[in-house]
Structure formats: structure tokens, C-alpha cells
Design a protein around this motif. Structure first.
Motif, PDB file in Angstrom:
ATOM      1  N   ASP A  76     -65.157-109.063  45.479  1.00 48.28           N
ATOM      2  CA  ASP A  76     -64.905-107.576  45.406  1.00 48.28           C
ATOM      3  C   ASP A  76     -64.956-107.352  44.068  1.00 48.28           C
ATOM      4  OD1 ASP A  76     -63.861-105.117  46.560  1.00 48.28           O
ATOM      5  OD2 ASP A  76     -62.013-105.739  45.427  1.00 48.28           O
ATOM      6  N   GLU A  77     -64.473-108.000  43.004  1.00 47.04           N
ATOM      7  CA  GLU A  77     -64.748-107.674  41.628  1.00 47.04           C
ATOM      8  C   GLU A  77     -66.178-107.514  40.966  1.00 47.04           C
ATOM      9  OE1 GLU A  77     -62.147-109.734  39.379  1.00 47.04           O
ATOM     10  OE2 GLU A  77     -60.294-108.843  40.211  1.00 47.04           O
ATOM     11  N   SER A  78     -66.856-108.557  41.792  1.00 46.96           N
ATOM     12  CA  SER A  78     -68.490-108.503  41.267  1.00 46.96           C
ATOM     13  C   SER A  78     -69.153-107.185  41.801  1.00 46.96           C
ATOM     14  CB  SER A  78     -69.066-109.623  42.033  1.00 46.96           C
ATOM     15  OG  SER A  78     -69.461-109.470  43.389  1.00 46.96           O
ATOM     16  N   GLY A  79     -68.530-106.359  42.674  1.00 42.89           N
ATOM     17  CA  GLY A  79     -69.413-105.287  42.960  1.00 42.89           C
ATOM     18  C   GLY A  79     -70.127-105.146  44.445  1.00 42.89           C
ATOM     19  N   ALA A  80     -70.122-106.679  44.777  1.00 49.49           N
ATOM     20  CA  ALA A  80     -70.951-106.884  46.010  1.00 49.49           C
ATOM     21  C   ALA A  80     -70.494-106.122  47.053  1.00 49.49           C
ATOM     22  CB  ALA A  80     -70.926-108.347  46.199  1.00 49.49           C
ATOM     23  N   LEU A  81     -69.221-105.605  47.145  1.00 50.39           N
ATOM     24  CA  LEU A  81     -68.630-104.965  48.442  1.00 50.39           C
ATOM     25  C   LEU A  81     -68.617-103.469  48.328  1.00 50.39           C
ATOM     26  CD1 LEU A  81     -65.995-107.629  49.454  1.00 50.39           C
ATOM     27  CD2 LEU A  81     -68.435-107.587  50.370  1.00 50.39           C
ATOM     28  N   ASP A  82     -69.081-102.854  47.227  1.00 45.07           N
ATOM     29  CA  ASP A  82     -68.921-101.676  47.003  1.00 45.07           C
ATOM     30  C   ASP A  82     -69.379-100.498  47.848  1.00 45.07           C
ATOM     31  OD1 ASP A  82     -67.612-102.417  44.593  1.00 45.07           O
ATOM     32  OD2 ASP A  82     -69.063-101.743  43.036  1.00 45.07           O
TER      33      ASP A  82
ATOM     34  N   GLU B 238     -62.376-114.845  57.225  1.00 43.48           N
ATOM     35  CA  GLU B 238     -63.771-114.199  57.670  1.00 43.48           C
ATOM     36  C   GLU B 238     -63.653-112.625  57.174  1.00 43.48           C
ATOM     37  OE1 GLU B 238     -64.047-116.552  61.820  1.00 43.48           O
ATOM     38  OE2 GLU B 238     -63.641-114.350  61.695  1.00 43.48           O
ATOM     39  N   LEU B 239     -64.910-112.254  56.649  1.00 45.68           N
ATOM     40  CA  LEU B 239     -64.941-110.745  56.185  1.00 45.68           C
ATOM     41  C   LEU B 239     -65.456-109.997  57.731  1.00 45.68           C
ATOM     42  CD1 LEU B 239     -67.342-110.929  53.081  1.00 45.68           C
ATOM     43  CD2 LEU B 239     -64.957-110.389  53.219  1.00 45.68           C
ATOM     44  N   ILE B 240     -64.645-108.891  57.862  1.00 45.36           N
ATOM     45  CA  ILE B 240     -64.741-108.040  59.001  1.00 45.36           C
ATOM     46  C   ILE B 240     -65.058-106.578  58.334  1.00 45.36           C
ATOM     47  CG2 ILE B 240     -63.526-107.225  60.845  1.00 45.36           C
ATOM     48  CD1 ILE B 240     -63.743-110.214  60.780  1.00 45.36           C
ATOM     49  N   GLU B 241     -66.119-106.220  58.926  1.00 43.55           N
ATOM     50  CA  GLU B 241     -66.751-104.874  58.632  1.00 43.55           C
ATOM     51  C   GLU B 241     -65.713-103.791  59.395  1.00 43.55           C
ATOM     52  OE1 GLU B 241     -70.710-102.693  57.372  1.00 43.55           O
ATOM     53  OE2 GLU B 241     -70.837-104.589  58.624  1.00 43.55           O
ATOM     54  N   MET B 242     -65.373-102.829  58.561  1.00 44.67           N
ATOM     55  CA  MET B 242     -64.601-101.773  59.264  1.00 44.67           C
ATOM     56  C   MET B 242     -65.125-100.699  59.522  1.00 44.67           C
ATOM     57  SD  MET B 242     -61.332-102.260  56.346  1.00 44.67           S
ATOM     58  CE  MET B 242     -60.348-100.963  57.087  1.00 44.67           C
ATOM     59  N   HIS B 243     -64.647 -99.913  60.579  1.00 46.30           N
ATOM     60  CA  HIS B 243     -65.143 -98.314  61.140  1.00 46.30           C
ATOM     61  C   HIS B 243     -65.038 -97.430  59.899  1.00 46.30           C
ATOM     62  CE1 HIS B 243     -66.221-100.173  64.882  1.00 46.30           C
ATOM     63  NE2 HIS B 243     -65.029-100.370  65.231  1.00 46.30           N
ATOM     64  N   ALA B 244     -65.783 -96.508  59.805  1.00 45.46           N
ATOM     65  CA  ALA B 244     -65.467 -95.348  58.847  1.00 45.46           C
ATOM     66  C   ALA B 244     -64.405 -94.568  59.431  1.00 45.46           C
ATOM     67  CB  ALA B 244     -66.719 -94.502  59.072  1.00 45.46           C
ATOM     68  N   VAL B 245     -63.530 -94.084  58.603  1.00 43.49           N
ATOM     69  CA  VAL B 245     -62.659 -93.330  59.183  1.00 43.49           C
ATOM     70  C   VAL B 245     -62.616 -91.750  59.191  1.00 43.49           C
ATOM     71  CG1 VAL B 245     -60.262 -92.430  58.202  1.00 43.49           C
ATOM     72  CG2 VAL B 245     -60.747 -94.769  57.865  1.00 43.49           C
TER      73      VAL B 245
ATOM     74  N   SER C 141     -61.110 -96.879  68.154  1.00 43.75           N
ATOM     75  CA  SER C 141     -62.130 -97.708  68.935  1.00 43.75           C
ATOM     76  C   SER C 141     -61.840 -99.349  68.679  1.00 43.75           C
ATOM     77  CB  SER C 141     -63.521 -97.694  68.533  1.00 43.75           C
ATOM     78  OG  SER C 141     -63.397 -97.631  67.147  1.00 43.75           O
ATOM     79  N   SER C 142     -60.543 -99.579  67.965  1.00 49.04           N
ATOM     80  CA  SER C 142     -60.206-100.888  67.638  1.00 49.04           C
ATOM     81  C   SER C 142     -58.802-101.420  68.166  1.00 49.04           C
ATOM     82  CB  SER C 142     -59.990-100.959  66.200  1.00 49.04           C
ATOM     83  OG  SER C 142     -58.917-100.089  65.775  1.00 49.04           O
ATOM     84  N   LEU C 143     -58.458-100.584  69.586  1.00 48.82           N
ATOM     85  CA  LEU C 143     -57.088-101.115  70.021  1.00 48.82           C
ATOM     86  C   LEU C 143     -57.035-102.695  70.364  1.00 48.82           C
ATOM     87  CD1 LEU C 143     -54.419 -99.938  70.957  1.00 48.82           C
ATOM     88  CD2 LEU C 143     -55.556 -99.733  73.379  1.00 48.82           C
ATOM     89  N   ARG C 144     -58.155-103.049  71.010  1.00 49.04           N
ATOM     90  CA  ARG C 144     -58.102-104.461  71.310  1.00 49.04           C
ATOM     91  C   ARG C 144     -57.704-105.359  69.956  1.00 49.04           C
ATOM     92  NH1 ARG C 144     -62.395-107.477  74.769  1.00 49.04           N
ATOM     93  NH2 ARG C 144     -61.588-109.436  74.765  1.00 49.04           N
TER      94      ARG C 144
END
Length: 199
Positions: A23-29, A39-46, A121-124
């Protein structure tokens, strides 16, 4: 050395320290991700209903706890849960400790006393893996706003990897958090736009 024929043998779980390095490297910006069980989980836009419900839930706790400086209310920020998880709940309430001010740590807070998720969309996911994650971390209270189902699901009394007490609340059935000096929250404020809003 040849690759293993067992795909599970090639899985590398990411721990909290490695996640913070990445995260600090900026790779996830440019990506909205959270770390769950290594595990890295991609989140939905808010946006839309999710944004409104999250905003109203956060507003309730910020105002309710404004005079109680020992609590901090955060929205969509990471919390540390064990050695392999940094989930980013829609709401988290942390009880601050003196050590939090005296140590300089890059780790997100750990003294979480209430977590809230808004499910469009993430209830389950929120009622499954996320619920177990928070229960295993012994977070005393976990709220899920089910937008489509028009209900607030309140989880309490964590133990044995799950919550032992689960209640559902509808509009007009306000509920107060069990362990916080905050008044009751009515689901209607999270689901219904206020009067006077223009189309």
C-alpha cells in the motif's frame, strides 16, 4: 524445482505487514481493495444508495459520540483484524487507548468496538465471510444495513467463530448499540431521502 501439482501449495497469503508495504509503495493507489484472510479483495465503488446509507450511519455515530472523546468514528478506512486482515468497513467505532497516542505505528487501529457494513450488492459477503471475520476478532457488535431487504441486521455476543445473538430491525424500530453511549438509530434515516431534496 518443478511446480507443485497441488494449486493450493502455490498460494501465498499476504500478511498485514506485507500489505502495508504494498500500500505504501503506491501500487494500490488506483484500486479499492481490502485484505481479508490473506487475500486482496477488490471492493465495489461507493455510490447511490450505498453512499447515502453509509453517510447517514456515519453521521449518526459522529453526532452521538461527539462529546465522548475516548471514541473515534471512521468511515471506509482500514482496521487491523489479526495478522492477515485489514478490512475496510463502511463504518467502524474505535475505543481509543493511551498507547494509541504514545506509539508510532503504521498499522490501522485495533480497538474496534462496532463495525457497520452497507450491503447493496455484497449481502452474501457481509453476512458470510465478513461476519465470521469480525466475530473471530471478537468485535462486540456488527451492523449490516441490507438496502434491498430494507432491514438492519445487528450481530452481538461473538464467540466460537460467530455471533450468538442476531436481531433484525425495520423502519420505525430504532436500535441503540449495546456497548456505546449512543442513542438509537432508525433504519429509515439510511434508506429514505430527507424531505425537501430536489429531483
Amino acid at each position: 524445482m518443478p511446480a507443485s501439482t497441488d494449486p493450493a501449495a502455490n498460494v501465498m497469503l499476504i500478511d498485514v505487514e506485507l500489505y502495508l508495504d504494498i500500500d505504501e509503495s503506491g501500487a494500490l493507489d488506483e484500486r479499492r481493495v481490502e485484505l481479508v484472510d490473506g487475500e486482496l479483495i477488490e471492493m465495489h465503488a461507493v455510490a447511490g444508495e450505498h453512499w447515502w446509507a453509509t453517510n447517514q450511519l456515519g453521521r449518526h455515530f459522529v453526532l452521538a459520540l461527539a462529546e465522548h472523546r475516548e471514541y473515534s468514528v471512521g468511515q471506509q478506512g482500514g482496521i487491523t483484524v489479526g495478522g492477515y486482515s485489514v478490512p475496510e468497513p463502511d463504518l467502524h467505532v474505535v475505543r481509543l487507548r493511551r498507547a494509541d497516542f504514545e506509539q508510532r505505528s503504521r498499522r490501522p487501529p485495533t480497538g474496534t468496538v462496532l463495525v457497520g457494513e452497507v450491503a447493496v450488492s455484497s449481502l452474501r459477503w457481509d453476512l458470510g465471510r465478513k461476519r465470521r471475520l469480525y466475530a473471530e476478532a471478537a468485535i462486540p457488535e456488527y451492523w449490516v444495513i441490507d438496502v434491498a431487504g430494507e432491514r438492519l441486521v445487528v450481530h452481538r455476543d461473538p464467540g466460537d467463530g460467530d455471533y450468538r445473538t442476531v436481531t433484525e430491525h425495520r423502519r420505525g424500530e430504532p436500535v441503540a448499540p449495546a456497548g456505546l453511549p449512543a442513542g438509537p438509530f432508525d433504519l429509515a434515516t439510511a434508506l429514505d431521502p430527507p424531505a425537501g431534496i430536489e429531483d
